[in-house]
Design a protein around this motif. Structure first.
Motif, PDB file in Angstrom:
ATOM      1  N   LYS A 150       0.861  -1.236   0.039  1.00 41.30           N
ATOM      2  CA  LYS A 150       0.050   0.068   0.242  1.00 41.30           C
ATOM      3  C   LYS A 150       0.885   1.201  -0.069  1.00 41.30           C
ATOM      4  O   LYS A 150       2.077   1.103   0.831  1.00 41.30           O
ATOM      5  CB  LYS A 150      -0.733   0.157   1.178  1.00 41.30           C
ATOM      6  CG  LYS A 150      -1.986  -1.008   1.256  1.00 41.30           C
ATOM      7  CD  LYS A 150      -3.014  -0.617   2.266  1.00 41.30           C
ATOM      8  CE  LYS A 150      -4.305  -1.496   2.075  1.00 41.30           C
ATOM      9  NZ  LYS A 150      -5.246  -1.276   3.220  1.00 41.30           N
ATOM     10  N   ARG A 151       0.487   2.359  -0.785  1.00 39.76           N
ATOM     11  CA  ARG A 151       1.311   3.441  -0.599  1.00 39.76           C
ATOM     12  C   ARG A 151       0.872   4.348   0.439  1.00 39.76           C
ATOM     13  O   ARG A 151      -0.546   4.410   0.890  1.00 39.76           O
ATOM     14  CB  ARG A 151       0.732   4.260  -2.085  1.00 39.76           C
ATOM     15  CG  ARG A 151       1.296   3.783  -3.198  1.00 39.76           C
ATOM     16  CD  ARG A 151       1.314   4.493  -4.409  1.00 39.76           C
ATOM     17  NE  ARG A 151       1.687   3.765  -5.622  1.00 39.76           N
ATOM     18  CZ  ARG A 151       1.595   4.448  -6.777  1.00 39.76           C
ATOM     19  NH1 ARG A 151       0.995   5.672  -7.093  1.00 39.76           N
ATOM     20  NH2 ARG A 151       1.806   3.810  -7.806  1.00 39.76           N
ATOM     21  N   ALA A 152       1.595   5.290   1.030  1.00 37.94           N
ATOM     22  CA  ALA A 152       1.288   6.259   2.209  1.00 37.94           C
ATOM     23  C   ALA A 152       0.244   7.053   1.223  1.00 37.94           C
ATOM     24  O   ALA A 152       0.751   7.514   0.267  1.00 37.94           O
ATOM     25  CB  ALA A 152       2.541   6.805   2.532  1.00 37.94           C
ATOM     26  N   ARG A 153      -0.583   7.696   1.875  1.00 36.85           N
ATOM     27  CA  ARG A 153      -1.701   8.737   1.322  1.00 36.85           C
ATOM     28  C   ARG A 153      -0.942  10.094   1.749  1.00 36.85           C
ATOM     29  O   ARG A 153      -0.492  10.532   2.499  1.00 36.85           O
ATOM     30  CB  ARG A 153      -2.839   8.640   2.061  1.00 36.85           C
ATOM     31  CG  ARG A 153      -3.573   7.622   1.264  1.00 36.85           C
ATOM     32  CD  ARG A 153      -5.121   7.162   1.732  1.00 36.85           C
ATOM     33  NE  ARG A 153      -5.505   5.957   1.115  1.00 36.85           N
ATOM     34  CZ  ARG A 153      -6.772   6.048   0.709  1.00 36.85           C
ATOM     35  NH1 ARG A 153      -7.491   6.701   0.552  1.00 36.85           N
ATOM     36  NH2 ARG A 153      -7.193   4.551   0.334  1.00 36.85           N
TER      37      ARG A 153
END
Length: 161
Positions: free
Chosen positions: A158-161
């Protein structure tokens, strides 16, 4: 000398969503229908196993194209959601750290639908550590094969938002 029988392949036990305990069934349906697109198309998980999933979709007026037949995009969405569901399960996706993205989807449209619903059955071909390959067949209520597809997805952090 007697030949020994080949070992039986592992079975994919049928798990009808309707037969799940209430809390588990509700959680699965809430997760699946939490997507606005899934809810709009009224996609419903019918069966789920370690290597297969069956999802149904009504042939509704909002999903028809200009010619009055089920839109190819609606069929492709049904396939993508069905294949993604079983790919996540087969790949052991940890939703807290990773996500699943569609890498490739090839749909072959074979017939127009007849009946009130279509049903996508997706089966895992291979589940690697990162890449999951799935085959899918879509039939209608009359048993007509409407579409086939092959699908691949990747498990990615998951990418950091």
């Amino acid at each position: 000398m007697a030949q020994s029988a080949a070992p039986e392949p592992p079975s994919d036990p049928l798990l009808r969503v309707a037969d799940m305990p209430d809390a588990e069934r509700a959680a699965l349906r809430e997760m699946f229908q939490g997507s606005p697109l899934n809810a709009m198309l009224a996609l419903e998980i019918v069966e789920l196993g370690p290597a297969h999933a069956l999802v149904s979709m009504p042939v509704a007026a909002d999903a028809l194209n200009h010619a009055g037949t089920l839109h190819g995009g609606a069929i492709a969405t049904l396939i993508d959601q069905t294949c993604g569901t079983i790919a996540a399960r087969a790949g052991g996706l940890d939703y807290t750290t990773h996500t699943l993205v569609t890498a490739d989807l090839h749909v072959r449209y074979l017939a127009r639908t007849r009946g009130a619903a279509v049903h996508a059955r997706a089966e895992v071909v291979r589940a690697g550590r990162q890449l999951i390959i799935v085959d899918c067949a879509v039939t209608d209520d009359t048993g007509t094969l409407v579409a086939t597809a092959d699908f691949s997805s990747m498990i990615v952090p998951k990418r950091a938002r």
